[in-house]
Motif scaffolding. Sequence first.
Motif, PDB file in Angstrom:
ATOM      1  N   SER A  14       0.812  -1.211   0.000  1.00 21.03           N
ATOM      2  CA  SER A  14       0.000   0.000   0.000  1.00 21.03           C
ATOM      3  C   SER A  14       0.848   1.264   0.000  1.00 21.03           C
ATOM      4  N   GLY A  15       2.149   1.132   0.265  1.00 22.52           N
ATOM      5  CA  GLY A  15       3.015   2.295   0.303  1.00 22.52           C
ATOM      6  C   GLY A  15       2.971   3.038   1.621  1.00 22.52           C
ATOM      7  N   VAL A  16       2.199   2.533   2.587  1.00 21.00           N
ATOM      8  CA  VAL A  16       2.095   3.171   3.898  1.00 21.00           C
ATOM      9  C   VAL A  16       3.157   2.557   4.807  1.00 21.00           C
ATOM     10  N   LYS A  17       3.872   3.416   5.524  1.00 22.05           N
ATOM     11  CA  LYS A  17       4.899   2.917   6.441  1.00 22.05           C
ATOM     12  C   LYS A  17       4.243   2.297   7.665  1.00 22.05           C
ATOM     13  N   PRO A  18       4.870   1.225   8.207  1.00 24.99           N
ATOM     14  CA  PRO A  18       4.345   0.653   9.438  1.00 24.99           C
ATOM     15  C   PRO A  18       4.486   1.664  10.575  1.00 24.99           C
ATOM     16  N   VAL A  19       3.665   1.504  11.606  1.00 22.51           N
ATOM     17  CA  VAL A  19       3.679   2.440  12.722  1.00 22.51           C
ATOM     18  C   VAL A  19       5.054   2.475  13.368  1.00 22.51           C
ATOM     19  N   GLN A  20       5.637   1.311  13.579  1.00 24.64           N
ATOM     20  CA  GLN A  20       6.939   1.249  14.228  1.00 24.64           C
ATOM     21  C   GLN A  20       7.828   0.280  13.461  1.00 24.64           C
ATOM     22  N   ARG A  21       8.983   0.757  13.115  1.00 24.26           N
ATOM     23  CA  ARG A  21       9.956  -0.052  12.394  1.00 24.26           C
ATOM     24  C   ARG A  21      10.440  -1.178  13.306  1.00 24.26           C
ATOM     25  N   VAL A  22      10.544  -2.381  12.774  1.00 23.97           N
ATOM     26  CA  VAL A  22      10.987  -3.535  13.560  1.00 23.97           C
ATOM     27  C   VAL A  22      12.366  -3.963  13.080  1.00 23.97           C
ATOM     28  N   ILE A  23      13.263  -4.065  14.042  1.00 26.98           N
ATOM     29  CA  ILE A  23      14.609  -4.549  13.764  1.00 26.98           C
ATOM     30  C   ILE A  23      14.771  -5.831  14.571  1.00 26.98           C
ATOM     31  N   LYS A  24      15.194  -6.892  13.901  1.00 28.01           N
ATOM     32  CA  LYS A  24      15.375  -8.170  14.574  1.00 28.01           C
ATOM     33  C   LYS A  24      16.852  -8.388  14.873  1.00 28.01           C
ATOM     34  N   LYS A  25      17.109  -8.871  16.087  1.00 27.44           N
ATOM     35  CA  LYS A  25      18.482  -9.187  16.481  1.00 27.44           C
ATOM     36  C   LYS A  25      18.627 -10.704  16.498  1.00 27.44           C
ATOM     37  N   TYR A  26      19.570 -11.185  15.728  1.00 24.18           N
ATOM     38  CA  TYR A  26      19.799 -12.618  15.622  1.00 24.18           C
ATOM     39  C   TYR A  26      20.891 -13.066  16.589  1.00 24.18           C
ATOM     40  N   PRO A  27      20.953 -14.377  16.877  1.00 22.57           N
ATOM     41  CA  PRO A  27      21.967 -14.888  17.819  1.00 22.57           C
ATOM     42  C   PRO A  27      23.400 -14.544  17.420  1.00 22.57           C
ATOM     43  N   ASN A  28      23.657 -14.365  16.126  1.00 23.94           N
ATOM     44  CA  ASN A  28      25.005 -14.007  15.672  1.00 23.94           C
ATOM     45  C   ASN A  28      25.291 -12.513  15.884  1.00 23.94           C
ATOM     46  N   ARG A  29      24.424 -11.836  16.634  1.00 23.20           N
ATOM     47  CA  ARG A  29      24.534 -10.419  17.000  1.00 23.20           C
ATOM     48  C   ARG A  29      24.270  -9.473  15.845  1.00 23.20           C
ATOM     49  N   ARG A  30      23.775  -9.987  14.732  1.00 21.65           N
ATOM     50  CA  ARG A  30      23.468  -9.124  13.595  1.00 21.65           C
ATOM     51  C   ARG A  30      22.069  -8.562  13.754  1.00 21.65           C
ATOM     52  N   SER A  37      14.632  -4.788   4.578  1.00 21.83           N
ATOM     53  CA  SER A  37      15.027  -6.173   4.293  1.00 21.83           C
ATOM     54  C   SER A  37      16.543  -6.302   4.131  1.00 21.83           C
ATOM     55  N   SER A  38      17.260  -5.705   5.090  1.00 23.94           N
ATOM     56  CA  SER A  38      18.719  -5.777   5.039  1.00 23.94           C
ATOM     57  C   SER A  38      19.288  -5.728   6.449  1.00 23.94           C
ATOM     58  N   TYR A  39      20.528  -6.205   6.562  1.00 23.59           N
ATOM     59  CA  TYR A  39      21.223  -6.122   7.837  1.00 23.59           C
ATOM     60  C   TYR A  39      21.723  -4.698   8.026  1.00 23.59           C
ATOM     61  N   ILE A  40      21.716  -4.238   9.284  1.00 25.68           N
ATOM     62  CA  ILE A  40      22.183  -2.883   9.585  1.00 25.68           C
ATOM     63  C   ILE A  40      23.187  -2.933  10.729  1.00 25.68           C
ATOM     64  N   THR A  41      23.926  -1.853  10.882  1.00 22.37           N
ATOM     65  CA  THR A  41      24.938  -1.746  11.920  1.00 22.37           C
ATOM     66  C   THR A  41      24.427  -0.857  13.055  1.00 22.37           C
ATOM     67  N   LEU A  42      25.181  -0.803  14.132  1.00 21.95           N
ATOM     68  CA  LEU A  42      24.832   0.106  15.224  1.00 21.95           C
ATOM     69  C   LEU A  42      24.892   1.557  14.757  1.00 21.95           C
ATOM     70  N   ALA A  43      25.781   1.861  13.837  1.00 21.86           N
ATOM     71  CA  ALA A  43      25.864   3.225  13.296  1.00 21.86           C
ATOM     72  C   ALA A  43      24.564   3.582  12.580  1.00 21.86           C
ATOM     73  N   GLU A  44      23.979   2.619  11.902  1.00 23.75           N
ATOM     74  CA  GLU A  44      22.703   2.864  11.215  1.00 23.75           C
ATOM     75  C   GLU A  44      21.554   2.981  12.221  1.00 23.75           C
ATOM     76  N   VAL A  45      21.642   2.238  13.319  1.00 22.40           N
ATOM     77  CA  VAL A  45      20.649   2.389  14.389  1.00 22.40           C
ATOM     78  C   VAL A  45      20.759   3.794  14.959  1.00 22.40           C
ATOM     79  N   LYS A  46      21.986   4.263  15.154  1.00 21.92           N
ATOM     80  CA  LYS A  46      22.200   5.631  15.643  1.00 21.92           C
ATOM     81  C   LYS A  46      21.556   6.633  14.685  1.00 21.92           C
ATOM     82  N   GLN A  47      21.698   6.393  13.399  1.00 19.24           N
ATOM     83  CA  GLN A  47      21.113   7.313  12.422  1.00 19.24           C
ATOM     84  C   GLN A  47      19.588   7.319  12.508  1.00 19.24           C
ATOM     85  N   LEU A  48      18.979   6.164  12.783  1.00 12.12           N
ATOM     86  CA  LEU A  48      17.528   6.110  12.984  1.00 12.12           C
ATOM     87  C   LEU A  48      17.135   6.996  14.165  1.00 12.12           C
ATOM     88  N   VAL A  49      17.931   6.926  15.230  1.00 12.36           N
ATOM     89  CA  VAL A  49      17.670   7.759  16.417  1.00 12.36           C
ATOM     90  C   VAL A  49      17.816   9.231  16.049  1.00 12.36           C
TER      91      VAL A  49
END
Length: 185
Positions: A14-30, A37-49
């Motif tokens: 629909s082109g509508v953004k979800p209310v809250q972005r979901v980031i999944k943390k896997y056991p390999n710490r990624r 639909s991509s892996y991100i770094t802590l620097a990218e998490v900082k940019q979201l903030v």
Amino acid sequence: MRNSKESLVQSKKSGVKPVQRVIKKYPNRRLYDTETSSYITLAEVKQLVMNKESFVVRDAKTGDDLTRSILLQVILEEEAGGAPMFTEQVLASIIRFYGQAMQGYMGPYLEKNIQAMAEVQAQLAEKAESLTPEMWARFMTLQSPMLQGLMGNYVEQSKNVFLQMQEQMQKNTEQVLGAFGIKRP
């Protein structure tokens, strides 16, 4: 009720953004950003903030909320970088508040103070938008006493907020003790 994956697929269609972005943390710490639909770094998490984007970090297996833990990791990386914000004394003081009677009041107190500081910063930034770098440097040298006064007022207000919280806590304690028929000596 749809699960978050179906909701995300729906939002992409629909082109509508979800209310809250979901980031999944896997056991390999990624960290996996379900919106891109991509892996991100802590620097990218900082940019979201920094972009004031709403997100939650969830354990990929259990679904537990790990947002606070990830935000603390971002702070740790920033502190380990070049110019730490917190001195060792400040960090030790924060640690000492854990388990103390004032622990429950410290979080809201810090939150209000940081919000007030952010408002001061936003006001300064708004006024500085029209200034060239040279004009800004001159303004800062001329206004240093004014800024010191502004910070002094901020610190005084912060102290007053803390004293008001302390007085309110004391009143609440006296009311509770009074309800049990106990009077303070």
